[in-house]
Design an enzyme around this catalytic site. Structure first.
Site, PDB file in Angstrom:
ATOM      1  N   ASN A   8      54.908 -13.948 -25.090  1.00 41.96           N
ATOM      2  CA  ASN A   8      55.088 -14.014 -23.635  1.00 41.96           C
ATOM      3  C   ASN A   8      54.105 -13.037 -22.988  1.00 41.96           C
ATOM      4  O   ASN A   8      54.309 -11.829 -23.048  1.00 41.96           O
ATOM      5  CB  ASN A   8      56.552 -13.650 -23.313  1.00 41.96           C
ATOM      6  CG  ASN A   8      56.815 -13.542 -21.830  1.00 41.96           C
ATOM      7  OD1 ASN A   8      55.988 -13.943 -21.007  1.00 41.96           O
ATOM      8  ND2 ASN A   8      57.977 -13.004 -21.459  1.00 41.96           N
ATOM      9  N   LYS A  10      53.485 -12.622 -19.871  1.00 47.95           N
ATOM     10  CA  LYS A  10      53.943 -12.135 -18.554  1.00 47.95           C
ATOM     11  C   LYS A  10      52.796 -12.215 -17.534  1.00 47.95           C
ATOM     12  O   LYS A  10      51.957 -13.101 -17.636  1.00 47.95           O
ATOM     13  CB  LYS A  10      54.540 -10.724 -18.679  1.00 47.95           C
ATOM     14  CG  LYS A  10      55.598 -10.670 -19.785  1.00 47.95           C
ATOM     15  CD  LYS A  10      56.402  -9.411 -19.817  1.00 47.95           C
ATOM     16  CE  LYS A  10      57.372  -9.481 -20.990  1.00 47.95           C
ATOM     17  NZ  LYS A  10      58.277  -8.337 -21.048  1.00 47.95           N
ATOM     18  N   HIS A  95      64.749 -15.281 -18.713  1.00 50.33           N
ATOM     19  CA  HIS A  95      64.175 -14.019 -19.187  1.00 50.33           C
ATOM     20  C   HIS A  95      64.731 -12.885 -18.333  1.00 50.33           C
ATOM     21  O   HIS A  95      64.942 -13.036 -17.125  1.00 50.33           O
ATOM     22  CB  HIS A  95      62.648 -14.056 -19.117  1.00 50.33           C
ATOM     23  CG  HIS A  95      62.018 -12.855 -19.755  1.00 50.33           C
ATOM     24  ND1 HIS A  95      61.911 -11.661 -19.088  1.00 50.33           N
ATOM     25  CD2 HIS A  95      61.526 -12.657 -20.994  1.00 50.33           C
ATOM     26  CE1 HIS A  95      61.363 -10.775 -19.900  1.00 50.33           C
ATOM     27  NE2 HIS A  95      61.117 -11.355 -21.058  1.00 50.33           N
ATOM     28  N   GLU A  97      63.458 -10.417 -16.924  1.00 51.29           N
ATOM     29  CA  GLU A  97      62.753 -10.090 -15.676  1.00 51.29           C
ATOM     30  C   GLU A  97      63.063 -11.107 -14.573  1.00 51.29           C
ATOM     31  O   GLU A  97      63.076 -10.768 -13.395  1.00 51.29           O
ATOM     32  CB  GLU A  97      61.236  -9.987 -15.959  1.00 51.29           C
ATOM     33  CG  GLU A  97      60.926  -8.694 -16.707  1.00 51.29           C
ATOM     34  CD  GLU A  97      59.903  -8.821 -17.809  1.00 51.29           C
ATOM     35  OE1 GLU A  97      59.041  -9.710 -17.746  1.00 51.29           O
ATOM     36  OE2 GLU A  97      59.970  -8.021 -18.773  1.00 51.29           O
ATOM     37  N   GLU A 166      67.471 -11.125 -26.283  1.00 54.09           N
ATOM     38  CA  GLU A 166      66.621  -9.995 -25.904  1.00 54.09           C
ATOM     39  C   GLU A 166      67.472  -8.967 -25.153  1.00 54.09           C
ATOM     40  O   GLU A 166      67.713  -9.125 -23.948  1.00 54.09           O
ATOM     41  CB  GLU A 166      65.498 -10.466 -24.981  1.00 54.09           C
ATOM     42  CG  GLU A 166      64.591 -11.510 -25.598  1.00 54.09           C
ATOM     43  CD  GLU A 166      63.256 -11.557 -24.870  1.00 54.09           C
ATOM     44  OE1 GLU A 166      62.249 -11.203 -25.474  1.00 54.09           O
ATOM     45  OE2 GLU A 166      63.232 -11.918 -23.683  1.00 54.09           O
ATOM     46  N   GLY A 172      60.112  -3.800 -23.746  1.00 56.40           N
ATOM     47  CA  GLY A 172      59.048  -2.913 -23.277  1.00 56.40           C
ATOM     48  C   GLY A 172      59.357  -1.437 -23.389  1.00 56.40           C
ATOM     49  O   GLY A 172      58.675  -0.609 -22.788  1.00 56.40           O
ATOM     50  N   SER A 210      60.487  -5.178 -27.888  1.00 55.75           N
ATOM     51  CA  SER A 210      59.709  -4.158 -28.612  1.00 55.75           C
ATOM     52  C   SER A 210      59.363  -4.542 -30.052  1.00 55.75           C
ATOM     53  O   SER A 210      59.356  -3.695 -30.944  1.00 55.75           O
ATOM     54  CB  SER A 210      60.441  -2.812 -28.578  1.00 55.75           C
ATOM     55  OG  SER A 210      60.543  -2.362 -27.238  1.00 55.75           O
TER      56      SER A 210
HETATM   57  P1  PGA Z   1      58.256  -6.634 -25.354  1.00 58.46           P
HETATM   58  O1  PGA Z   1      58.762  -7.844 -24.427  1.00 58.46           O
HETATM   59  O2  PGA Z   1      57.915  -7.228 -26.694  1.00 58.46           O
HETATM   60  O3  PGA Z   1      57.072  -6.068 -24.642  1.00 58.46           O
HETATM   61  O4  PGA Z   1      59.384  -5.674 -25.457  1.00 58.46           O
HETATM   62  C1  PGA Z   1      59.576  -8.864 -24.919  1.00 58.46           C
HETATM   63  C2  PGA Z   1      59.868  -9.877 -23.846  1.00 58.46           C
HETATM   64  O5  PGA Z   1      59.981  -9.514 -22.680  1.00 58.46           O
HETATM   65  O6  PGA Z   1      59.995 -11.084 -24.131  1.00 58.46           O
END
Ligand code: PGA
Length: 247
Positions: A8, A10, A95, A97, A166, A172, A210
């Site tokens: 992803n 983003k 997701h 976000e 997740e 992140g 992560s």
């Molecule tokens: P990350 O993000 O691997 O940077 O923690 C995962 C995601 O948001 O799908």
């Protein structure tokens, strides 16, 4: 069984760097004989251009977001029929976000899932608890509600949906759940889905939050984990190819 490794991106990258990144991923994963299904989720403005690049490779392109509405007066939105028209086969829904930064409600996410199914686009449905919910031991009840929102009312073909667990606090942050918490969460999600229909046993469940080349292998030893959804590390060709090659 084939695992799924999803990247992803983003809201990152430029047109030129996105083309180069996807090309590097195609070449690198082929060279390392990666045996898993790879799906890349670039920003929507690059979807059609990248779709034409992956055309003849094993890498697939998915969308990060979709409108909850059919075509019409919805400024700034992209419909699922437009994704279909661009030959996009996958889309993320729910997701963290989208849920927490853009305040997308469970009802809106449900509508998005329906629009995608109407256009034969597979859904990667993301679920996960916030840090506060985790601390208050609410993980299972949150996962239960998020899964039920979709599975209670819809008859779903198992191959049309993938679940991505997740934990919001792991995205992140460099933090990942303990082995025990991951084992518990995956077992719980698996059992919850299976209760709706025995055929749902084949629905894949991914982990995201992560993921790095250093932890991918050990994460993937978690029972019932069928793949990974990767954010930050998917923006780096070497890291992403390393993850695809080591699991
Ligand atoms: P990350 O993000 O691997 O940077 O923690 C995962 C995601 O948001 O799908």
């Amino acid at each position: 069984m084939k695992k799924i490794i999803a990247g992803n991106w983003k809201q990152n990258g430029k047109h030129k760097t996105s083309i180069q990144l996807v090309k590097n991923i195609i070449t690198g994963t082929k060279k390392n004989k990666c045996k898993h299904e790879i799906i890349i989720f670039p920003p929507s403005i690059y979807l059609s251009s990248l779709q034409s690049i992956v055309n003849k490779s094993d890498v697939k392109i998915g969308a990060q977001n979709v409108s909850a509405f059919n075509d019409g007066a919805f400024t700034g939105e992209i419909s699922s029929s437009m994704l279909k028209d661009t030959k996009i086969q996958y889309c993320l829904v729910g997701h963290s976000e989208r849920r927490h930064v853009f305040n997308e409600s469970p009802d809106m996410l449900f509508e998005k899932v329906i629009r995608l199914f109407e256009n034969n686009i597979k859904v990667i449905y993301c679920i996960g608890e916030t840090l506060e919910q985790f601390k208050n031991k609410k993980t299972k009840s949150i996962l239960n509600a998020q899964v039920k929102k979709i599975f209670n009312k819809l008859k779903i073909k198992s191959t049309n949906i993938i679940i991505a667990y997740e934990p919001v606090w792991a995205i992140g942050t460099g933090l990942v759940p303990s082995d025990k918490d991951l084992i518990d969460a995956f077992k719980y999600i698996r059992n919850t889905i299976n209760k709706f229909n025995p055929a749902y046993k084949s629905i894949k469940i991914l982990y995201g939050g992560s993921v790095s080349p250093e932890n991918a292998n050990s994460l993937m030893k978690t029972p019932h984990m069928d793949g990974l959804l990767i954010g930050g590390a998917s923006l780096n060709a070497k890291k992403f190819i390393d993850i695809c090659s080591t699991i």
